[in-house]
Scaffold this motif. Structure first.
Motif: not given
Ligand SMILES: [Zn+2]
Length: 390
Positions: A132-135, A165-167, A175-179
Motif C-alpha cells: 500500500y506504499g507503491l513507492d 497514481a500518475g504512473k 522502479e520495482v526492479i531498479g530500486e
C-alpha cells in the motif's frame, strides 16, 4: 534454567495431520519434546478433556494498512461498481493515501491492534504483505514495521500490488526492479516477493519479470493469481516454481495440474468470495488434481477478517472441504506455503509449542459451529499469550 510444561487430559488432539485421543503434550523451553508421555514438570495445564490443535498459520494477509473502508459497505450493497467507488475516493487508492500519510509509529500501533485480534482467535504465525506504499519510501516503511511486530511469528512479503497514481504499470515495474527490490534485499526486509497478476493490473510478462528478479535477490515468489480472470498467472506460478499461488477463483483444470506437478501450494481465501458475493474456488477439484491446499484470511481493508476459525467454516460449508482437511490447510499446509513448516504448523517433536486449547469437544466443532470464538487458551512457544475469561 530449563522451563518445562505438561498439558494433560487432552480429549482430542489434532496434530496437523491426524486425530489422537486421550493424550498429553510435554514441552521444554518452548519446544515440543514428546506426545503421550506424562513427564515431571514445573508447570501443568489441565485441558479438562478439551480439543487441542496447532496455532493457526494465517499465510496470506495485508494486515498492515491505515484507514478502514467501512464507509464503502453501503455503496457495495447498493451495487455501486468498484470503479465508481474508486472515483468517489474509496478503494485501494484510499488505503494507499492513508497508509502513505501514517507514521511508522502509527502503522505499528494500528497493526498491533489487529495482531492482538488475530492472536485472540488463535493465529500464532502470520504472513504479512507490503503493497500500500507503491513507492520506495513507503514500501520500505511498511516492511520496516512488519519486521518490528512481535508476540507471534510474522513473515514479511514484498507485494507489487497496484499501479501508483500518475504512473503506468511498466514505469512502476522499472522502479520495482531498479530500486525497490535491491534495497529490500540489501536490508533483508522480505522473505517473499508477490505480485497482483490480473487484467488491468500486472500481466503475466510483467509478473514474471518481477518474480524472477526477486528470486535473484533471494526472495521466494508467490503470486496473486486468477482472482477475476484466468490469464495464465497460475501457469506462471508453476513455471517459475512459486511456493504458492493465491486466490485461484477462476483457475482452469490445466493450470491446476501444472501447479500440482510443480509443487505449488494453492492458497485459498474464502472470505474474498464471501464479501464479493462470487463463486468459491473449487477446492475438491484442486485436491483431485493433486494440489495441496492452504487457507488464509486475506485480511485487508476490503475483506476485514482476523478470525481463522471463520475461514475453516467457510471452507467446509462453502468449498466442501472436510473439517480435518480444512484444519490441516489452516495449519500445516499454511506453514508450508510460507516455508515455516520446519518450525510451526503441527504438533510434533522438535517444533515450537504453538498450541490452542479450544472450548470445543472435537475438531469437527471448529467447522460446525459458526461465529463463536472457540479459543480458550493460546500458547506461543510454550507461553500462554492469551486466555478467555471463562
Ligand atoms: Zn491478497
Amino acid at each position: 534454567m530449563l522451563m518445562s510444561l505438561l498439558i494433560k487430559n487432552i480429549g482430542e488432539l489434532f496434530d496437523g495431520r491426524r486425530i489422537i485421543r486421550n493424550t498429553c503434550i510435554y514441552v521444554e523451553d518452548g519446544i515440543i519434546k514428546s506426545i503421550g508421555k506424562e513427564e515431571e514438570t514445573d508447570e501443568i495445564i489441565d485441558a479438562k478433556g478439551k480439543f487441542i490443535m496447532p496455532g493457526f498459520v494465517d499465510c496470506h494477509t495485508h494486515a498492515i494498512f491505515s484507514g478502514y473502508r467501512d464507509f464503502e459497505l453501503e455503496w457495495k450493497i447498493d451495487g455501486i461498481s468498484y470503479k465508481e467507488i474508486a472515483e468517489r475516493g474509496g478503494g485501494i487508492g484510499y488505503t494507499v493515501e492513508q497508509t502513505k500519510k501514517a507514521s511508522k509509529e502509527r502503522l505499528l500501533r494500528e497493526t498491533m491492534k489487529r495482531v492482538k485480534e488475530m492472536i485472540k482467535h488463535g493465529t500464532t504465525t502470520a504472513e504479512m504483505k507490503s503493497g500500500y506504499g507503491l513507492d520506495l519510501e513507503n514500501e520500505m516503511k511498511m516492511l520496516e514495521v512488519i519486521n518490528k511486530i512481535d508476540k507471534i511469528d510474522v513473515i514479511p512479503t514484498f507485494l507489487v500490488h497496484a499501479i501508483p497514481a500518475g504512473k503506468n504499470a511498466d514505469e512502476y515495474i522499472e522502479e520495482v526492479i531498479g530500486e525497490i527490490i535491491p534495497e529490500i534485499a540489501r536490508r533483508k526486509l522480505a522473505k517473499f516477493i508477490d505480485i497482483f497478476c490480473e487484467e488491468g493490473y500486472f500481466n503475466v510478462k510483467q509478473s514474471e519479470r518481477v518474480l524472477v528478479e526477486g528470486k535473484k535477490y533471494g526472495m521466494t515468489p508467490k503470486i496473486h493469481a486468477d482472482e477475476f480472470s484466468c490469464i495464465g498467472c497460475s501457469e506462471l506460478a508453476a513455471e517459475i516454481y512459486a511456493v504458492s499461488a493465491d486466490h485461484l477463483l477462476m483457475t482452469d483444470e490445466k493450470s491446476m495440474e501444472k501447479m500440482a506437478k510443480a509443487g505449488v501450494i494453492a492458497t485459498l481465501l474464502p472470505a474474498v468470495p464471501f464479501v464479493l458475493n462470487t463463486p468459491y474456488p473449487n477446492a475438491r477439484k484442486m485436491m483431485k488434481a493433486g494440489l495441496k491446499i492452504a487457507l488464509a484470511t486475506d485480511l485487508n481493508p476490503n475483506c476485514y477478517v482476523t478470525n481463522m476459525q471463520f475461514i475453516v467454516q467457510l471452507a467446509c460449508y462453502k468449498m466442501k472441504m472436510k473439517p480435518i482437511e480444512a484444519l490441516k490447510a489452516a495449519t500445516l499446509n499454511a506453514a508450508k506455503a510460507i516455508k515455516m513448516d520446519h518450525l510451526v504448523g503441527s504438533i510434533e517433536e522438535g517444533k515450537k509449542a504453538d498450541l490452542l486449547i479450544m472450548d470445543s469437544p472435537s475438531h469437527s466443532f471448529i467447522a460446525y459451529e459458526i461465529g463463536r470464538n472457540m479459543v480458550s487458551t493460546v500458547i506461543k512457544s510454550g507461553k500462554i499469550i492469551w486466555q478467555s475469561e471463562e
